[in-house]
Design a protein around this motif. Structure first.
Motif, PDB file in Angstrom:
ATOM      1  N   MET B 109       5.212   7.789  34.541  1.00  0.00           N
ATOM      2  CA  MET B 109       6.524   6.793  34.435  1.00  0.00           C
ATOM      3  C   MET B 109       7.020   6.412  36.014  1.00  0.00           C
ATOM      4  SD  MET B 109      10.048   6.432  34.067  1.00  0.00           S
ATOM      5  CE  MET B 109      11.060   7.611  32.806  1.00  0.00           C
ATOM      6  N   MET B 161       2.687  -0.130  26.351  1.00  0.00           N
ATOM      7  CA  MET B 161       4.345  -0.384  26.360  1.00  0.00           C
ATOM      8  C   MET B 161       4.848   0.585  26.816  1.00  0.00           C
ATOM      9  SD  MET B 161       5.441  -3.177  25.121  1.00  0.00           S
ATOM     10  CE  MET B 161       6.993  -3.003  25.820  1.00  0.00           C
ATOM     11  N   LEU B 162       4.055   1.473  27.173  1.00  0.00           N
ATOM     12  CA  LEU B 162       4.801   2.176  27.800  1.00  0.00           C
ATOM     13  C   LEU B 162       5.090   1.928  28.996  1.00  0.00           C
ATOM     14  CD1 LEU B 162       6.677   5.410  27.361  1.00  0.00           C
ATOM     15  CD2 LEU B 162       4.619   6.271  28.610  1.00  0.00           C
ATOM     16  N   GLY B 165       7.793  -1.070  29.421  1.00  0.00           N
ATOM     17  CA  GLY B 165       9.176  -0.361  29.564  1.00  0.00           C
ATOM     18  C   GLY B 165       9.892   0.575  30.498  1.00  0.00           C
ATOM     19  N   GLY B 166       8.263   1.326  31.006  1.00  0.00           N
ATOM     20  CA  GLY B 166       9.263   2.041  32.151  1.00  0.00           C
ATOM     21  C   GLY B 166       9.054   1.448  33.827  1.00  0.00           C
ATOM     22  N   ALA B 274       4.266  -7.474  26.971  1.00  0.00           N
ATOM     23  CA  ALA B 274       4.951  -6.547  25.622  1.00  0.00           C
ATOM     24  C   ALA B 274       4.123  -7.086  24.572  1.00  0.00           C
ATOM     25  CB  ALA B 274       6.138  -6.761  25.780  1.00  0.00           C
TER      26      ALA B 274
ATOM     27  N   VAL C 157      15.354   2.686  36.322  1.00  0.00           N
ATOM     28  CA  VAL C 157      14.523   2.749  35.162  1.00  0.00           C
ATOM     29  C   VAL C 157      15.655   2.151  34.164  1.00  0.00           C
ATOM     30  CG1 VAL C 157      14.369   4.350  33.744  1.00  0.00           C
ATOM     31  CG2 VAL C 157      13.503   4.491  35.180  1.00  0.00           C
ATOM     32  N   ASN C 158      15.382   1.633  33.459  1.00  0.00           N
ATOM     33  CA  ASN C 158      16.117   1.071  32.510  1.00  0.00           C
ATOM     34  C   ASN C 158      16.390   1.561  31.232  1.00  0.00           C
ATOM     35  OD1 ASN C 158      16.329  -1.259  30.157  1.00  0.00           O
ATOM     36  ND2 ASN C 158      16.803  -2.552  31.959  1.00  0.00           N
ATOM     37  N   MET C 161      15.447  -0.006  27.643  1.00  0.00           N
ATOM     38  CA  MET C 161      14.170  -0.628  27.763  1.00  0.00           C
ATOM     39  C   MET C 161      13.287   0.339  27.614  1.00  0.00           C
ATOM     40  SD  MET C 161      12.128  -3.031  27.326  1.00  0.00           S
ATOM     41  CE  MET C 161      10.985  -2.430  26.949  1.00  0.00           C
ATOM     42  N   LEU C 162      13.648   2.024  28.844  1.00  0.00           N
ATOM     43  CA  LEU C 162      12.427   3.263  28.220  1.00  0.00           C
ATOM     44  C   LEU C 162      12.135   3.349  26.763  1.00  0.00           C
ATOM     45  CD1 LEU C 162      10.513   4.792  30.108  1.00  0.00           C
ATOM     46  CD2 LEU C 162      12.711   6.245  30.024  1.00  0.00           C
ATOM     47  N   ALA C 163      13.717   3.351  26.692  1.00  0.00           N
ATOM     48  CA  ALA C 163      12.793   3.502  25.244  1.00  0.00           C
ATOM     49  C   ALA C 163      12.740   3.024  24.391  1.00  0.00           C
ATOM     50  CB  ALA C 163      15.209   4.227  24.607  1.00  0.00           C
ATOM     51  N   LEU C 164      13.072   1.769  24.184  1.00  0.00           N
ATOM     52  CA  LEU C 164      11.754   0.661  23.612  1.00  0.00           C
ATOM     53  C   LEU C 164      10.716   0.926  23.561  1.00  0.00           C
ATOM     54  CD1 LEU C 164      14.245  -2.470  23.892  1.00  0.00           C
ATOM     55  CD2 LEU C 164      13.954  -1.082  21.738  1.00  0.00           C
ATOM     56  N   GLY C 165      10.639   1.126  25.034  1.00  0.00           N
ATOM     57  CA  GLY C 165       8.830   1.214  25.424  1.00  0.00           C
ATOM     58  C   GLY C 165       8.292   2.410  24.734  1.00  0.00           C
ATOM     59  N   GLY C 166       8.928   3.233  24.505  1.00  0.00           N
ATOM     60  CA  GLY C 166       8.437   4.688  24.574  1.00  0.00           C
ATOM     61  C   GLY C 166       8.689   4.915  22.681  1.00  0.00           C
ATOM     62  N   TRP C 270      12.207  -6.757  17.760  1.00  0.00           N
ATOM     63  CA  TRP C 270      12.043  -5.873  19.000  1.00  0.00           C
ATOM     64  C   TRP C 270      12.064  -6.787  20.310  1.00  0.00           C
ATOM     65  CZ3 TRP C 270       8.505  -5.712  23.042  1.00  0.00           C
ATOM     66  CH2 TRP C 270       8.975  -4.407  23.312  1.00  0.00           C
TER      67      TRP C 270
END
Ligand SMILES: Cc1ncc(C[n+]2csc(CCOP(=O)(O)OP(=O)(O)O)c2C)c(N)n1
Ligand SMILES: Cc1ncc(C[n+]2csc(CCOP(=O)(O)OP(=O)(O)O)c2C)c(N)n1
Ligand code: SF4
Ligand code: SF4
Ligand SMILES: [Mg+2]
Ligand SMILES: [Mg+2]
Lengths: 629, 328, 328, 629
Positions: B109, B161-162, B165-166, B274, C157-158, C161-166, C270
């Protein structure tokens, strides 16, 4: 270490006059600035000194609270000053909380200077005083100078027209002025500093200068006198060019020197942690000159990035403190396995776990020596004083590059923050560090070795025709290909150990001892205990005891003639700020019944503590080998 | 320095015997890597391949470039260090789904958000190959493995997706045996000035055979995958007669039998990327291709612009040392 | 077991003096936490608050519940272990942006995808407070700090967004001093059956004052933030007279002066959630609220369904031991 | 350890007849199944045995390659069999690569059984043979049984109608049948196993059974005879109820026993790593009975989840090998600091770094003892044999729960994979583990201590009125609140050390020695070197040397009377698979000139190697204290 070194052990007979002053006040009182400027003035007056800041653990505690007290201690005198002092001669207490938490550092009969304006009901209560200690007789046994510093400052700065807030802030400069009067100190450089520091705020300059002058004038007018407590100003440093330096800055400059001496691109990859972050800050302030700094996402990323940098032909460096060091252990094993140069600096603090992050301890020695899986030996060095950080990192880099090995340097929170005058080295005396990058493809294999050092070649990516692969799986002797061959693993394990053993021949030619060269007791120390041990041993020598002091800068591999030195003494004692880690090594290596003097309070040793413990051991030694005159 | 002009994949073979299981998808990825390295034409002595630990991570031993088989999960940070010391090198980072997404996801990340100019190639076989078959972060729930004999419980991570998102700037997906598409995507990744992330669906024939279904056989590939390319309609099927229609409101897709209706891919559109990364519908094909490509300044250039590195001369050192000095 | 019926925030005060800097946003978060814990009404003896290291991470010492101030970055894994041993406990995980997003981002990602039933509260002050002000993963590029005196280089890092991507199932954002909105969001998080992630914009008055601009003053709050709620139009402005229009194709928003035109929030969408999390436009307000909430089975329930835990009796042990035995 | 234990040192005079058989073939040849079934039959025939699989490092290497060879060694005989044997009596080589890579294990004059069908040109070339070794005379000096196993198997299974592929796979059963003929072994249980294992594939059952019977018949018909090499079958185990067990399974069962004996919810949180993963697999196969298994995202998550579980009132367990252990060091410090029970199991493998993941080594001892930042002492235990893993983890859990401390258990790749008959414990003899959870709120503080054990109370979240906070910052004695008080830190550091020191009183009442109880040389070992040392010491005893063997199960704290025992011997030698780690501890603790015998080849010690090294030391000892008759 050679025998010459032992011959060079000197007897430090006369410590000369000294003074210990401690400033203590609220975090917001500007104590560290006051202390720092006072130290500078003391230095410019050619005194030897050691300073020690004592920050609160909290970032910014509520005003007046005991846990928000910030203190700064300085011992000054001549060349012999090597500790910040056990007992304080003069205590400045800017509020009740400062008095409460610092009174026990003051010696009996010592001088207390207080700001009476701060001893109002609310502050007294915050500090937990039921009655005003200035009035209830609890300070008998001390000398008291009670001054209304706050209102005197306010009066002094009033003509400059600054607001109340800034007037309050100038208190520390008023006190600095008073200190200059009491202990000597030239206001001119301080005024210059104020002018440059606050150049964009002329009213701040004016008020601070006014306060400084007023404090000095007050002392003069009132004919205040610190008496005996000011005797430190009667001693001077020997001649030379000096600067006052903390361990952190000395280490940073040492790394800058490595960059200049080696031409290598130093790549400093770290994750912030107290008390190591300050080194990152120092290096970042160099703005890319010689050193690239990288704030990684964690300590593992820090050290692995540093390893990558060394692979690519830079010199990787990573620094941390206990918890972060622990996280680096796996990667340190990789660096040992692939045999790349690397510096790892551990600014030790009190543990275990998060422990007491701002407090010093020497309890990571075991981790440095033994904290890796598998047989993964590497050299371990430790500076004894703040200024020595400079040459220790240079030595560490030289070893790393010469032997293609990671090297651990163990500093601690005390060395990092303490300051002392440092006689600047002549740059011409610094030997260059000459990394030899392999360029000849003929017969190249990544794991053939130099016959002397057993170092493998350093072949930078980008070098034509030297493409090769390295990795953490056991490498075939020579080719470096993956090998599960039992004989190969046996041989490689031995080669790695032997290579590090040969570092003992590298000759860290430090003077490493003082006192008797033979006698009843040899006191061994390492790292920041230097000053306390040296002073304690000096005292015992002056008391006629045959005691020597040997301070190890290189803990692994141990100096080759250490056994011979030990044999000249009737007994051995090891002093360290842990529960006995070096002593275990000395005992197992030399089978001597080395005694252990330890302390794990998060505080540096006091000279008196070491002296008492050594006396106890000396008195218990059955047959003193000799008595010296 | 460009000593070698014409490179062939053979130039990238080492003297080490390749030791993956017969039939492992890693062979195909290795083959593509060699092909791409030859095509890129960068001097092999200026190429570094970094890996962690795992079957995938053995790759550097099979490429005649500089290589570093490091420790589990840390290849991205190692690669960052390599670039810090020498930004000129052409750095590839390879690893498995355990390496990149279990122990190493944090470094992944961070290298993505920093946009360090390296090419990251994830060999996703949805299993821990080297340690003999435990479920991995990309294993679908219910996966039976030695560590989850009753079926795994953990919902899977979606690697693409990770990465999106990262804050990854280049995110793509392809599959091991697509010897046309895989090199195409790797070349695109190489061309990206920053951290390019490529997920390669890889078959572990021993521990997780057929985990991604049949994506690569001549017979089913056309129906089971949709290869997206910037500006082109997202078509699939034996005769490119079916397509995906982007339903943006919920970031979903609808399969259409009317090719003309298919939406075009736009790799600069994060939302579309996405949606592609998230598309996981038995009735729809698996999207492959460059989902997202948003060029921005790479980390080392940005650093250099802000804090240019310069060697420190002895004179500079002298100035630093004597800065606050005084004579006693 | 519900010994205490009526709880007040005061019931959650400990005997320890709160030691954050005067004016720190953490005070407000602490206040909200106490309020929410009282409102939730769970027996304080069944609540555990876990943290890593940092200013934020000191919080457990100030809450009269069970608490564990652990090590930097690992609070999510510790919390997972707590739930594994005792799924009945009500577990909160708190930490700073260094804790959650630098050293600990991997554990954060994995607890989110597993959907362990805990409430994760990120105190995002975009700085390392406790270690005296270094830039953090959420610091905007150019941030001057002791470790980046010439300005940081790393893109941020957002967190949302990271949480959503993860693969996080519940993602929300709020701010420290919003003493109405913060508790509202924390209550929603608590109500979510799984790993609920709440980013709290928090002001570090000492090292990064005003990092998120003025989101909370009475004066500017209405213009600078938009509070999104499921099913309601996304309105903001002093008189709720402005709104956001969702432009789904690229996942963007347009500010409208025509409130009637504003799109409604749908927290099950989402794509919309990602668009809100990503919205970072000086001309638009900062979105706050529950961006995404997609209930799914929580990790411990899923485990229990698949591999129910049962104590092992001595008889069972006997059977296990003697399974393959023979008599010599 | 008490003196009674030393009195219990026994003299193992007659090892009895033994046989060592080694099966070696391609990974695809089913060698491990063959070996496992043979071992079962040998056990059912009441022989003592030790087996050792020797897997290739690769998952699935190309057929016929040397690096794809899989082997399985077994020594069998009576009670005295405690190692898999130094030298092989009978080598089954199923292809040229197997012969090539295993011939050096065969003793001079040993018997080779080969499948001649596999010695075709292609395989010979793959193995690197220029000529066929069966024909070029290179095997003179050995006995050779050359059999066309492949085609004999094919003929035997032809009637069952299975395809060629399955016919090829039955080779191992044919060889098993032959082995039963040569060394004794009952086919009935094997047939039953085949039937249950392949119940869904009747043709596989039929072909395997046909092959088994045919192999046996072949031996009978041809009147094949292993001669002296079969003498192992002349010895028997003592009477009792046994099962054959690997270290991994014994450890898994031990943990199951902990669950049953304590009633605690065991929470096993780990990340896969060779050779520790097998334990995760074993525990996962228990399907939630007593133990919850959690595959974490990395080792740090594994141990911190385990710590969380212990905080919540379960018993957290985490296992790994070297690289993963290194990553757990920071969190181990936390567990020491907050004083929670925890088991950490290290299945050691050859290092440093990734090293040789499938090979054993004992080089993580230093890491276990010293690999934490700050002073963070904890108990370290090590099983000596595969079956002992059972009781060691029970002891470890008992200590962890009694003293509220993390405990490290050091196993290794050899113990984990080796198998031996284990006389099953009577469940009634297992003491329950009784965790005491605090429930009384009266006077509760999280860091008050039990006066005997110094353990702090275990107060599970969920317990009414015990809400409290713990953490890694130094805790005030008693309240556990954050404390920077120097005296408190000193006291807490000492208390933590003293608590662990008291574990020495816990009395691991194992028999821990054999041989002389006083004499010339005491040989100290720990962990998996047990068998090799014990056999070597027995041989020396039989040769009349006054040698004792002391095998430490608890390495820290050391047994309280260890010093007294050492004093009874003229010399001390420490045998370990590293470069000398325990020896350093023994030397520093007792100041005895303990000699070091080490090996780091990734291979277990051979008895002969140890014997020779000990003889060397004995011969060098200046004044033998005594001679025994
Ligand atoms: C620190 C550490 N933990 C664990 C391991 C064991 N290990 C080696 S590779 C691997 C995972 C392999 O899976 P993946 O990364 O998906 O690669 P693959 O083998 O599937 O290609 C693990 C857990 C290790 N070598 N080091
Ligand atoms: C392993 C480890 N690395 C580093 C540190 C030092 N450290 C303590 S808190 C912290 C970060 C603080 O920032 P953040 O998590 O954002 O919390 P804040 O103080 O801003 O609330 C760091 C780096 C540590 N304690 N342990
Ligand atoms: S185990 Fe799987 S991933 Fe590894 S080499 Fe074999 S087939 Fe490939
Ligand atoms: S440093 Fe910043 S985050 Fe930490 S307590 Fe002070 S204001 Fe709050
Ligand atoms: Mg994988
Ligand atoms: Mg922060």
């Amino acid at each position: 270490m050679t025998d010459d070194v032992v011959r060079a052990m000197i007897v430090n007979d006369d410590p000369g006059p000294r003074t210990v002053v401690r400033f203590a006040g609220d975090s917001g009182d500007g104590i560290q600035v006051l202390g720092g400027e006072f130290a500078k003035a003391v230095a410019l007056a050619h005194h030897g000194l050691v300073t020690l800041p004592d920050f609160p653990a909290e970032i910014r505690a509520p005003a007046g609270s005991t846990f928000g007290v910030s203190a700064f201690q300085i011992q000054f005198g001549g060349d012999g000053v090597i500790t910040p002092g056990d007992e304080v001669d003069v205590l400045f207490a800017f509020n009740p909380a400062a008095l409460k938490t610092n009174l026990d550092t003051l010696k009996q009969g010592g001088l207390i200077i207080v700001d009476t304006d701060a001893f109002a009901a609310r502050n007294l209560k915050r500090a937990g005083y039921a009655a005003n200690p200035l009035e209830d007789g609890s300070l008998t046994g001390y000398r008291l100078m009670a001054i209304g510093i706050t209102h005197l400052t306010a009066e002094a700065v009033a003509p400059t027209g600054v607001g109340r807030k800034q007037a309050g802030r100038a208190k520390n400069f008023w006190s600095l002025g008073l200190s200059y009067w009491l202990f000597g100190g030239d206001r001119v450089p301080t005024i210059a500093w104020i002018e440059s520091k606050f150049s964009s705020m002329p009213d701040v300059v004016a008020s601070n200068v006014a306060a400084l002058n007023a404090g000095h004038a007050y002392g003069e007018t009132m004919e205040l006198d610190a008496g005996d407590a000011a005797h430190g100003r009667d001693a001077e440093l020997h001649h030379g060019v000096f600067r006052t330096i903390t361990g952190t800055d000395a280490m940073g400059l040492g790394l800058a020197a490595v960059a200049a001496l080696s031409g290598l691109k130093l790549t400093y990859c770290s994750y912030p942690i107290t008390p190591a972050s300050a080194l990152l800050h120092f290096l970042a302030s160099l703005k890319g000159r010689g050193i690239v700094t990288f704030q990684a996402e964690d300590e593992v990323a820090g050290i692995t990035a540093a390893i990558g940098a060394s692979y690519a032909g830079g010199l990787g460096i990573s620094a941390s403190a206990g918890p972060g060091m622990a996280l680096k252990t796996e990667a340190l094993g990789l660096a040992v396995a692939v045999e790349l140069p690397l510096l790892v600096i551990d600014v030790q603090r009190a543990g275990p776990s998060t422990g007491m992050p701002t407090k010093p301890e020497q309890a990571d020695l075991n981790l440095a020596l033994f904290g890796r899986h598998g047989e993964a030996p590497l050299p371990v060095l430790a500076p004894a004083t703040p200024s020595e950080c400079f040459r220790i990192v240079i030595e560490a880099a030289r070893i790393a590059v010469t032997y293609m090995t990671p090297v651990i340097v163990l500093s601690d929170a005390y060395i990092a923050n303490a300051a002392q005058p440092w006689e600047l080295p002549d740059l011409d005396t610094l030997h260059s560090i000459a990394p030899t990058f392999r360029s000849d493809p003929d017969g190249f294999e990544p794991f053939t070795r130099d016959p002397d050092t057993l170092a493998r070649p350093w072949a930078r990516p980008g070098t034509p025709e030297l493409a090769h692969r390295i990795g953490g799986l056991e490498r075939a002797d020579g080719s470096g290909n993956i090998s599960y061959d039992p004989d190969n693993h046996q041989r490689m394990t031995e080669l790695r150990a032997e290579k590090i053993a040969r570092v003992a021949n590298a000759g860290l030619d430090h003077e490493i001892g003082s006192g008797a060269t033979s006698g009843d007791l040899l006191v061994i120390g390492w790292g920041s205990t230097y000053g306390a041990i040296e002073d304690a041993v000096s005292r015992l020598r002056r008391a006629g005891r045959a005691v020597g002091h040997l301070h190890l800068r290189q803990i692994w591999p141990l100096p080759t003639n250490l056994g011979a030195i030990l044999a000249r003494f009737g007994g051995v004692a090891v002093v360290e700020m842990n529960q006995g880690q070096l002593v275990r090594l000395i005992r197992s290596e030399f089978l001597v019944d080395a005694r252990s003097i330890t302390q794990t309070s998060g505080q540096p040793f006091q000279v008196g503590t070491v002296e008492t413990a050594l006396r106890g051991i000396l008195d218990g030694l059955e047959e003193p080998k000799s008595q010296i005159g | 320095m460009n000593r070698i002009i014409n490179l062939t994949p053979k130039d990238f073979e080492t003297d080490q015997e390749v030791r993956w299981c017969p039939g492992c998808g890693d062979y195909a990825i290795l083959k593509s890597m060699r092909k791409v390295l030859a095509e890129v034409g960068r001097d092999p002595d200026e190429v570094v391949v970094v890996s962690g630990i795992g079957c995938a991570a053995r790759l550097p031993y099979y490429l005649e470039t500089y290589g570093f088989h490091s420790i589990h999960g840390r290849a991205p940070s190692l690669a960052t260090g390599i670039k810090l010391a020498n930004p000129e090198l052409d750095v590839w980072v390879v690893g498995g789904d355990g390496d990149f997404l279990a122990i190493g996801a944090n470094h992944l990340m961070h290298i993505l958000r920093r946009n360090v100019d390296v090419n990251l190639v994830l060999f996703n076989n949805a299993v821990y190959g080297l340690t003999k078959g435990q479920s991995s972060p990309t294993s679908v729930p219910g996966t039976r493995s030695p560590s989850t004999p009753d079926g795994s419980v953990d919902p899977a991570v979606n690697p693409a997706m990770l990465a999106l998102g990262g804050n990854g700037g280049f995110v793509a997906r392809t599959a091991d045996t697509l010897q046309d598409h895989l090199p195409e995507v790797l070349l695109r990744a190489h061309g990206f000035n920053g951290a390019a992330f490529v997920e390669v669906l890889q078959n572990c024939i021993v521990y997780n055979d057929n985990a991604f279904g049949d994506l690569t056989s001549k017979k089913n590939r056309a129906e089971n995958t949709v290869i997206v390319r910037h500006g082109e309609p997202m078509l699939f099927g034996a005769d490119n007669d079916r397509g995906l229609v982007y339903e943006p409101v919920r970031g979903e897709f609808r399969v259409t039998e009317n090719a003309a209706e298919a939406s075009a891919h736009d790799e600069t559109n994060w939302a579309l990327a996405a949606a592609l990364a998230r598309l996981d519908d038995p009735a729809a094909p698996t999207p492959l291709g460059v989902f997202y490509c948003a060029p921005r300044e790479d980390y080392l250039s940005a650093r250099e612009a802000r804090i240019p590195y310069a060697p420190l001369s002895l004179g500079d050192l002298n100035d630093l040392l004597y800065a606050d000095s005084w004579r006693a």
